[in-house]
Scaffold this motif. Sequence first.
Motif, short mmCIF file in Angstrom:
data_model
loop_
_atom_site.label_atom_id
_atom_site.label_comp_id
_atom_site.label_asym_id
_atom_site.label_seq_id
_atom_site.Cartn_x
_atom_site.Cartn_y
_atom_site.Cartn_z
N UNK A 105 7.57 2.91 7.09
CA UNK A 105 6.61 2.09 6.36
C UNK A 105 7.06 1.87 4.92
N UNK A 106 7.59 2.93 4.31
CA UNK A 106 8.05 2.80 2.93
C UNK A 106 9.22 1.83 2.84
N UNK A 107 10.13 1.93 3.81
CA UNK A 107 11.28 1.03 3.82
C UNK A 107 10.81 -0.41 4.04
N UNK A 108 9.85 -0.60 4.95
CA UNK A 108 9.33 -1.94 5.23
C UNK A 108 8.71 -2.52 3.97
N UNK A 109 7.85 -1.73 3.32
CA UNK A 109 7.18 -2.22 2.11
C UNK A 109 8.20 -2.60 1.05
#
Lengths: 249, 130, 232
Positions: A105-109
């Motif tokens: 999720x952090x990478x996506x954001x």
Amino acid sequence: MPNENNVFAYLFKNDFRMNTRRMLTRAWMWGYFAAIAVVLVVVTAVWGGENRFNPRYLLFICFGFPFIAFGISYSILKREWSNGTVGWWLTLPYSRSKLLLAKLAAAAAQAYVLFLIYFIGVLLLELFNVLLHGNAWSEIGEFLTVEGEYLFVVLVISPFMLALGQLAATVARTKLRPLLPLVWIVFALAGNGFGWLNVNAGDDGRIESIAVFGESAAAWLWLLIPASWLIASILFAGAVRLTRKHLIL
Amino acid sequence: MNEVTVGGMRFELDLSQPLYEQVLDQVRSSIAKGEIALGEKIPSVREMAQALKINPNTVMRAYQELERDQLTETRRGQGTFITADAEKVKHIRYKLAEEAVEEFLAKLGSLGFTASEIAAILRSKGGEGQ
Amino acid sequence: MTKAAIQGSGLVKRYGRRNALDGLDIEIPENSVTAVLGPNGAGKSTFMRMLTGLVTPDQGTLRVLGEAPSWKLNGRISYLPDRARWYEGHTVAEAIRWGSNLLPGFDAAQALQLVEQLGLKADMDVKGMSKGQEARLMLAMCLARDVPLLVLDEPFSGIDMISRERIVAALIDSFSDRRQTVLICTHEIPETESLFDHAVFLNDGTVALSGDVEELRATRGSVQDIYRQLYV
């Protein structure tokens, strides 16, 4: 006592914040950005208007966005090993799927924020172009539509690339390491393949529309999207499994 | 190990011998020598452990043994104090003296000295006044 | 003998052809400070990692605090990994926030007090720290947790003497304050052996000798002497 619901949010925030800070502190990168921006403004001022230069050409870079999504996901995970913090991270009292999902999720954001900044930047350039050369305002609307389509495609295909990035980072830390070249091949092929969903050059070399949004777009192209999500979840499950049992520490 | 002074008491610990016994013996002899006065407060387990750089469990065990011998008493909320009873201290002094003499006699015994020979040596070394 | 906090029997872990653990039978008594000692490659770190589920045994059974190791059990274990670093993007205060958000039993106020006692400041960046400062921060992160088991894998390796002394002092305070099973793996035997209640000597993935340190001192001499007898 940590609250279970806040744990995921905190894990996400912590990775997002650390990664953003790392990017922001690279001063030399800002130098490049500023230089490129100046060049583009000048180019638009001189050659804009008559379509000898159109900011829309810059959207071609979307071709590289799937690779960027992969890269961010890969490096956020890999950093736990290269910075020597993996022992803290993997002994947190939370399931591997929660830990990995928070990183995903952090990478996506992180990736989406970058893409959005890019699209906004190019839009501003187009706005400048229209104002300076007195083109029709309708061009802006057209531009926005194309951008929206590009953005949509980039977003829907990124889960696959993000999950593949995690798999690449974990495979490298297991006995399956010899399979790593295979992951890189998939990375290269898929990145390219997804690019073609995006880009569809018109007859005169200008980008006219996007393959999936083109009038001749086949239904199977649209089917590729849910199929890629399915594969993404399988890749993610694979990464979870590898971190659970097969890591060589 | 270096000599350390804690709360007036001197310690010198040898890591090749049980530490608990050394702490116990050295507190006892400090009391006997009067390095720490009757009724005086002794360092807490934590202070003692920090000063000697040893496990607090070891200090605790030694303190419990002192308490059992009634050489110290713990007052709730105030800490641990050396007994105010001079008789107990006298007792400990004699006990230490007996131990030293027993050791001395055992050693000379093992060298083959008889009791009269030992008494003669003691006198020649300035013990004749007794 | 008191109750065992950790019980392992017949533990085997293979890495290629080498057996890091080779049928290890081990018991760690509850609420005591146990040293796990031995030369490099004796299996110390492999065993420590097994406690937190980082490594799973190929054979044998392991019970930690009455359970099989798992990520859930890690909520009750405070673990300092070997060769660990702290997140270089953090300040000391952010590290403490990381602890309070993620670690059960973590006491932020105590952590703050510990880092100050260890000579660090809340606004220090991890990135600019010396190895000794970073080691002190990591130890504070472990000691600020009120959990039944504390596992420290090489807390002193490669750090300066002052940091080492401060860490020893913090450990003594911590042992005075709470009843906790403590496991320490270290090569710095002369500086730390006075802290141990119990010692386990490993060699080639099995136990070469184990026992109460005071009893060992009475019969065989200092831990350092025993180490020489066993491994030279």
